[in-house]
Design an enzyme around this catalytic site. Structure first.
Site, PDB file in Angstrom:
ATOM      1  N   SER A  31       4.763  -3.346  -3.373  1.00 53.89           N
ATOM      2  CA  SER A  31       3.302  -3.184  -3.351  1.00 53.89           C
ATOM      3  C   SER A  31       2.716  -3.444  -4.724  1.00 53.89           C
ATOM      4  O   SER A  31       3.354  -3.166  -5.752  1.00 53.89           O
ATOM      5  CB  SER A  31       2.995  -1.744  -2.931  1.00 53.89           C
ATOM      6  OG  SER A  31       1.647  -1.445  -3.156  1.00 53.89           O
TER       7      SER A  31
ATOM      8  N   LYS B  15       8.098   2.882  -4.164  1.00 57.31           N
ATOM      9  CA  LYS B  15       8.160   1.415  -4.247  1.00 57.31           C
ATOM     10  C   LYS B  15       8.753   0.985  -5.593  1.00 57.31           C
ATOM     11  O   LYS B  15       9.588   0.081  -5.655  1.00 57.31           O
ATOM     12  CB  LYS B  15       6.772   0.806  -4.067  1.00 57.31           C
ATOM     13  CG  LYS B  15       6.212   0.981  -2.664  1.00 57.31           C
ATOM     14  CD  LYS B  15       6.988   0.196  -1.636  1.00 57.31           C
ATOM     15  CE  LYS B  15       6.619   0.537  -0.223  1.00 57.31           C
ATOM     16  NZ  LYS B  15       7.549   0.027   0.782  1.00 57.31           N
TER      17      LYS B  15
ATOM     18  N   TYR C   8       4.161   7.912  -3.010  1.00 49.96           N
ATOM     19  CA  TYR C   8       4.366   6.668  -2.260  1.00 49.96           C
ATOM     20  C   TYR C   8       4.628   5.507  -3.217  1.00 49.96           C
ATOM     21  O   TYR C   8       5.607   4.764  -3.085  1.00 49.96           O
ATOM     22  CB  TYR C   8       3.147   6.347  -1.377  1.00 49.96           C
ATOM     23  CG  TYR C   8       3.170   4.915  -0.902  1.00 49.96           C
ATOM     24  CD1 TYR C   8       4.071   4.516   0.074  1.00 49.96           C
ATOM     25  CD2 TYR C   8       2.348   3.946  -1.479  1.00 49.96           C
ATOM     26  CE1 TYR C   8       4.138   3.179   0.475  1.00 49.96           C
ATOM     27  CE2 TYR C   8       2.418   2.627  -1.088  1.00 49.96           C
ATOM     28  CZ  TYR C   8       3.303   2.244  -0.114  1.00 49.96           C
ATOM     29  OH  TYR C   8       3.383   0.923   0.270  1.00 49.96           O
TER      30      TYR C   8
HETATM   31  P1  NAD Z   1       3.560   0.517   9.257  1.00 48.87           P
HETATM   32  O1  NAD Z   1       3.617   1.994   9.155  1.00 48.87           O
HETATM   33  O2  NAD Z   1       2.687  -0.079  10.283  1.00 48.87           O
HETATM   34  O3  NAD Z   1       5.038  -0.067   9.452  1.00 48.87           O
HETATM   35  C1  NAD Z   1       6.184   0.586   8.956  1.00 48.87           C
HETATM   36  C2  NAD Z   1       7.152   0.736  10.123  1.00 48.87           C
HETATM   37  O4  NAD Z   1       8.340   1.378   9.655  1.00 48.87           O
HETATM   38  C3  NAD Z   1       6.583   1.608  11.258  1.00 48.87           C
HETATM   39  O5  NAD Z   1       6.757   0.938  12.478  1.00 48.87           O
HETATM   40  C4  NAD Z   1       7.424   2.876  11.194  1.00 48.87           C
HETATM   41  O6  NAD Z   1       7.585   3.466  12.467  1.00 48.87           O
HETATM   42  C5  NAD Z   1       8.724   2.351  10.621  1.00 48.87           C
HETATM   43  N1  NAD Z   1       9.537   3.342   9.893  1.00 48.87           N
HETATM   44  C6  NAD Z   1       9.126   4.226   8.964  1.00 48.87           C
HETATM   45  N2  NAD Z   1      10.180   4.947   8.518  1.00 48.87           N
HETATM   46  C7  NAD Z   1      11.274   4.482   9.174  1.00 48.87           C
HETATM   47  C8  NAD Z   1      12.642   4.831   9.156  1.00 48.87           C
HETATM   48  N3  NAD Z   1      13.107   5.822   8.387  1.00 48.87           N
HETATM   49  N4  NAD Z   1      13.492   4.160   9.956  1.00 48.87           N
HETATM   50  C9  NAD Z   1      13.047   3.164  10.773  1.00 48.87           C
HETATM   51  N5  NAD Z   1      11.749   2.811  10.850  1.00 48.87           N
HETATM   52  C10 NAD Z   1      10.867   3.457  10.047  1.00 48.87           C
HETATM   53  O7  NAD Z   1       3.198  -0.063   7.816  1.00 48.87           O
HETATM   54  P2  NAD Z   1       2.876  -1.535   7.354  1.00 48.87           P
HETATM   55  O8  NAD Z   1       1.483  -1.561   6.868  1.00 48.87           O
HETATM   56  O9  NAD Z   1       3.323  -2.498   8.359  1.00 48.87           O
HETATM   57  O10 NAD Z   1       3.816  -1.624   6.075  1.00 48.87           O
HETATM   58  C11 NAD Z   1       5.094  -2.215   6.105  1.00 48.87           C
HETATM   59  C12 NAD Z   1       5.719  -2.082   4.722  1.00 48.87           C
HETATM   60  O11 NAD Z   1       4.884  -2.709   3.766  1.00 48.87           O
HETATM   61  C13 NAD Z   1       5.886  -0.640   4.265  1.00 48.87           C
HETATM   62  O12 NAD Z   1       7.094  -0.536   3.544  1.00 48.87           O
HETATM   63  C14 NAD Z   1       4.713  -0.444   3.339  1.00 48.87           C
HETATM   64  O13 NAD Z   1       4.958   0.535   2.370  1.00 48.87           O
HETATM   65  C15 NAD Z   1       4.587  -1.812   2.704  1.00 48.87           C
HETATM   66  N6  NAD Z   1       3.237  -2.095   2.208  1.00 48.87           N
HETATM   67  C16 NAD Z   1       2.169  -1.935   3.019  1.00 48.87           C
HETATM   68  C17 NAD Z   1       0.885  -2.174   2.547  1.00 48.87           C
HETATM   69  C18 NAD Z   1      -0.332  -1.947   3.398  1.00 48.87           C
HETATM   70  O14 NAD Z   1      -1.412  -1.770   2.842  1.00 48.87           O
HETATM   71  N7  NAD Z   1      -0.222  -1.956   4.712  1.00 48.87           N
HETATM   72  C19 NAD Z   1       0.718  -2.610   1.218  1.00 48.87           C
HETATM   73  C20 NAD Z   1       1.847  -2.785   0.427  1.00 48.87           C
HETATM   74  C21 NAD Z   1       3.101  -2.531   0.916  1.00 48.87           C
HETATM   75  C1  WQD Z   2      -9.608  -0.269  -0.905  1.00 51.08           C
HETATM   76  C2  WQD Z   2     -10.943   0.008  -1.562  1.00 51.08           C
HETATM   77  C3  WQD Z   2     -11.306   2.317  -2.109  1.00 51.08           C
HETATM   78  C4  WQD Z   2     -11.465   3.685   2.081  1.00 51.08           C
HETATM   79  C5  WQD Z   2      -3.777   1.184  -0.947  1.00 51.08           C
HETATM   80  C6  WQD Z   2      -2.527   1.677  -1.625  1.00 51.08           C
HETATM   81  C7  WQD Z   2      -1.680   0.505  -2.040  1.00 51.08           C
HETATM   82  C8  WQD Z   2      -1.431  -0.431  -0.859  1.00 51.08           C
HETATM   83  C9  WQD Z   2      -2.695  -0.827  -0.183  1.00 51.08           C
HETATM   84  C10 WQD Z   2       0.560   0.177   0.267  1.00 51.08           C
HETATM   85  C11 WQD Z   2     -10.857   0.988  -2.733  1.00 51.08           C
HETATM   86  C12 WQD Z   2     -12.290   1.856  -1.063  1.00 51.08           C
HETATM   87  C13 WQD Z   2     -11.346   2.917   0.931  1.00 51.08           C
HETATM   88  C14 WQD Z   2     -12.718   4.286   2.386  1.00 51.08           C
HETATM   89  C15 WQD Z   2     -13.644   3.289   0.394  1.00 51.08           C
HETATM   90  N1  WQD Z   2      -0.672   0.191   0.164  1.00 51.08           N
HETATM   91  N2  WQD Z   2     -12.419   2.724   0.107  1.00 51.08           N
HETATM   92  N3  WQD Z   2     -13.741   4.060   1.529  1.00 51.08           N
HETATM   93  O1  WQD Z   2      -6.405   1.929  -2.478  1.00 51.08           O
HETATM   94  O2  WQD Z   2      -6.547  -0.564  -2.870  1.00 51.08           O
HETATM   95  O3  WQD Z   2      -4.521   0.394  -1.876  1.00 51.08           O
HETATM   96  O4  WQD Z   2      -3.421   0.357   0.169  1.00 51.08           O
HETATM   97  O5  WQD Z   2       1.348  -0.201  -0.542  1.00 51.08           O
HETATM   98  O6  WQD Z   2      -0.489   1.041  -2.537  1.00 51.08           O
HETATM   99  O7  WQD Z   2      -2.870   2.449  -2.765  1.00 51.08           O
HETATM  100  O8  WQD Z   2      -6.569   0.319  -0.532  1.00 51.08           O
HETATM  101  O9  WQD Z   2      -7.860   0.206   1.550  1.00 51.08           O
HETATM  102  O10 WQD Z   2      -7.371   2.474   0.544  1.00 51.08           O
HETATM  103  O11 WQD Z   2      -8.977   0.970  -0.579  1.00 51.08           O
HETATM  104  O12 WQD Z   2     -14.598   3.144  -0.325  1.00 51.08           O
HETATM  105  O13 WQD Z   2     -12.869   5.003   3.385  1.00 51.08           O
HETATM  106  O14 WQD Z   2     -11.808   0.621  -0.595  1.00 51.08           O
HETATM  107  O15 WQD Z   2     -11.885   3.202  -3.014  1.00 51.08           O
HETATM  108  O16 WQD Z   2     -11.795   0.588  -3.693  1.00 51.08           O
HETATM  109  P1  WQD Z   2      -6.091   0.571  -2.048  1.00 51.08           P
HETATM  110  P2  WQD Z   2      -7.675   1.041   0.346  1.00 51.08           P
END
Ligand code: NAD
Ligand code: WQD
Length: 337
Positions: A124, A153, A149
Site C-alpha cells: 500500500s 504492510k 494496518y
Molecule cells: P478485501 O477485504 O475486499 O479482500 C481481502 C480478502 O482477503 C477478503 O476476501 C477476505 O475475506 C480475505 N481474507 C482476509 N484474511 C484472510 C485470511 N487470514 N485467510 C484467507 N483469506 C483472508 O480487500 P481488498 O480491498 O480487495 O484488498 C486486497 C488487498 O489489498 C489487501 O491485502 C489490502 O490490504 C490491500 N490494499 C487494499 C487497498 C484498498 O484501498 N482497497 C489499498 C492498498 C492495499
Molecule cells: C480518501 C480521502 C479522507 C472518507 C486508505 C488507507 C490506505 C489505503 C487506501 C489500504 C481522504 C477523505 C474519506 C469520508 C472523507 N488502504 N474522506 N470522508 O485514507 O487515502 O487511504 O485507503 O491500504 O492505507 O489509509 O483513503 O478513502 O479513506 O480517504 O472526507 O467519509 O477522502 O480524509 O482525504 P486514504 P480514504
C-alpha cells in the site's frame, strides 16, 4: 500450472481473477470469507464463462494450505488476503498482526516447502508514511506508518525482502496500491463492504440514499480546495497491473517494488463533483473535523510500472464514478441479494 490467489473473493482479488482468466491464466482461489463471500467468485465465473477451483481456507491454516498445494500445481501466488480497515486496526492490533503478518509467514513457509517461490504481494501507498513528499517514488525510504494496518504492510514488505536475501531463488513483487475505486463494467462485481472504510463507498451510499450526507474530513489542508488529494485508480486498471506483475515475476528472481497509481491527484470535493456529473445524482456533504492520520496529498509517480511492466492506468475519474454507480445501483446490498 496455476496461480494461487489468496483473498481472491475480495474486492481487488475478484477483479484480478477476471483479468487473469481473460489473459488465459489458470487460477485457484482461497479465501476465509472474513470480508467477502463465494458469490463474488460465482460472478467471476459468470463474467468470464470459465470454471476454476476455490477453497474456503485461512492463510494461517497450514494443513488447509498444504491440501491446496497437494491438489493443484501452483507456480506462483498473488497474495491479497488480509484485514484492511485502518480504524479497526487501531482497536484490534493483535488481530491485524496475527492475520496479516502471521498469516503471511505460514503462507510463505508452505510455499517454499512446496518449491513455489514466486509471489506478488498487495502492499500500500501507506508505507510512504507522513515524511515523504508527493509524488511518491519507489526509491524513497519508507516512512513512519500511523496505524497497525499500515505497519503490517511495511513489516511484510521487509519480511519478504529478507526472505529473498536469504534465498535468492525467490521472485517477489511488491505492489503499492494507491486508492482503488470503481467496479467491473458488467456491474456484477464491485466493492461490498459491510461497513465502508473509504471515501468512494460513502459517496455512492449517499447517492443511493442509504446515508443522508457525506462527511468531508476537513477543508483546511494546503491543497487547491482545502480537501485531501488522493490518487484514485480504477480497480480494473489495478487488476491489469497484477497480470503484468505476474508475467514479470514468473521468469525472474529478485525483489521489485512498483507503485500502482495514475500519477494524478484528485481532491475529495473534486471526486464528489465528478461523481455527481458522471451519474447525474446529488451527493450532499458537510465539512467536519479532519481525520487523525490523514495527509494532505498522496499520489504516485507511476513511471516505473510503465517503463518496466509496460503498465499504465487507462480509466479516468468519470469512468471510475460511472462503474461504481452501476455496481451500487444494481447491488444496493452488495452480494447479499
Ligand atoms: P478485501 O477485504 O475486499 O479482500 C481481502 C480478502 O482477503 C477478503 O476476501 C477476505 O475475506 C480475505 N481474507 C482476509 N484474511 C484472510 C485470511 N487470514 N485467510 C484467507 N483469506 C483472508 O480487500 P481488498 O480491498 O480487495 O484488498 C486486497 C488487498 O489489498 C489487501 O491485502 C489490502 O490490504 C490491500 N490494499 C487494499 C487497498 C484498498 O484501498 N482497497 C489499498 C492498498 C492495499
Ligand atoms: C480518501 C480521502 C479522507 C472518507 C486508505 C488507507 C490506505 C489505503 C487506501 C489500504 C481522504 C477523505 C474519506 C469520508 C472523507 N488502504 N474522506 N470522508 O485514507 O487515502 O487511504 O485507503 O491500504 O492505507 O489509509 O483513503 O478513502 O479513506 O480517504 O472526507 O467519509 O477522502 O480524509 O482525504 P486514504 P480514504
Amino acid at each position: 500450472m496455476s496461480i494461487l490467489i489468496t483473498g481472491g473473493a475480495g474486492y481487488i482479488g475478484s477483479h484480478t481473477c477476471v483479468e487473469l482468466i481473460e489473459a488465459g491464466k489458470d487460477i485457484v482461489v482461497i479465501d476465509n470469507y472474513s470480508n467477502s463471500c463465494s458469490e463474488s467468485l460465482e460472478r467471476v465465473k459468470k463474467i468470464t464463462g470459465k470454471d476454476f477451483r476455490y477453497y474456503e481456507c485461512d492463510i494461517r491454516d497450514r494443513e488447509g494450505l498444504e491440501k491446496v498445494f497437494a491438489e493443484n500445481e501452483i507456480e506462483a501466488v498473488i497474495h491479497f488476503a488480509g484485514l484492511k480497515a485502518v480504524g479497526e486496526s487501531c482497536q484490534k492490533p493483535w488481530e491485524y498482526y496475527d492475520n496479516n503478518i502471521a498469516g503471511t509467514l505460514v503462507l510463505v513457509d508452505v510455499m517454499r516447502k512446496n518449491g513455489c517461490k514466486k509471489m506478488v504481494f498487495s502492499s500500500s501507498a501507506t508505507v510512504y508514511g507522513e515524511e515523504n513528499q508527493v509524488p511518491f517514488v519507489e526509491t524513497m525510504k519508507t516512512g513512519t506508518t500511523t496505524n497497525p494496518y499500515g505497519t503490517t504492510k511495511l513489516y511484510i514488505e521487509n519480511i519478504l525482502k529478507d526472505i529473498y536475501n536469504a534465498d535468492n531463488e525467490w521472485s517477489i513483487v511488491l505492489l503499492r496500491y494507491f486508492n482503488p475505486v470503481g467496479a467491473h463494467e458488467s456491474g456484477l462485481i464491485g466493492e461490498a463492504p459491510s461497513f465502508p472504510n473509504n471515501l468512494m463507498p460513502y459517496v455512492s451510499q449517499v447517492a443511493v440514499g442509504k446515508r443522508e450526507f457525506l462527511s468531508i474530513f476537513g477543508d483546511c489542508y494546503n491543497t487547491p480546495d482545502g480537501t485531501g488529494v488522493r490518487d484514485y485508480i480504477h480497480v480494473v486498471d489495478l487488476a491489469l497491473g497484477h497480470v503484468k506483475a505476474i508475467d514479470f515475476a514468473l521468469p525472474r528472481t529478485g525483489v521489485e517494488i512498483f507503485n500502482l497509481g495514475t500519477g494524478n491527484g484528485v481532491s475529495v470535493i473534486g471526486l464528489v463533483k465528478a461523481f455527481e456529473e458522471a451519474n447525474n445524482v446529488s451527493v450532499p456533504y458537510k465539512i467536519v473535523e479532519p481525520r487523525a492520520g490523514d495527509v494532505a496529498y498522496s499520489y504516485a509517480n507511476a513511471q516505473k510500472a510503465l517503463e518496466i511492466l509496460g503498465w499504465k492506468a487507462e480509466r479516468d475519474v468519470k469512468k471510475m464514478c460511472e462503474d461504481t454507480w452501476r455496481w451500487q445501483k444494481n447491488n444496493p446490498n452488495g452480494y447479499a441479494n
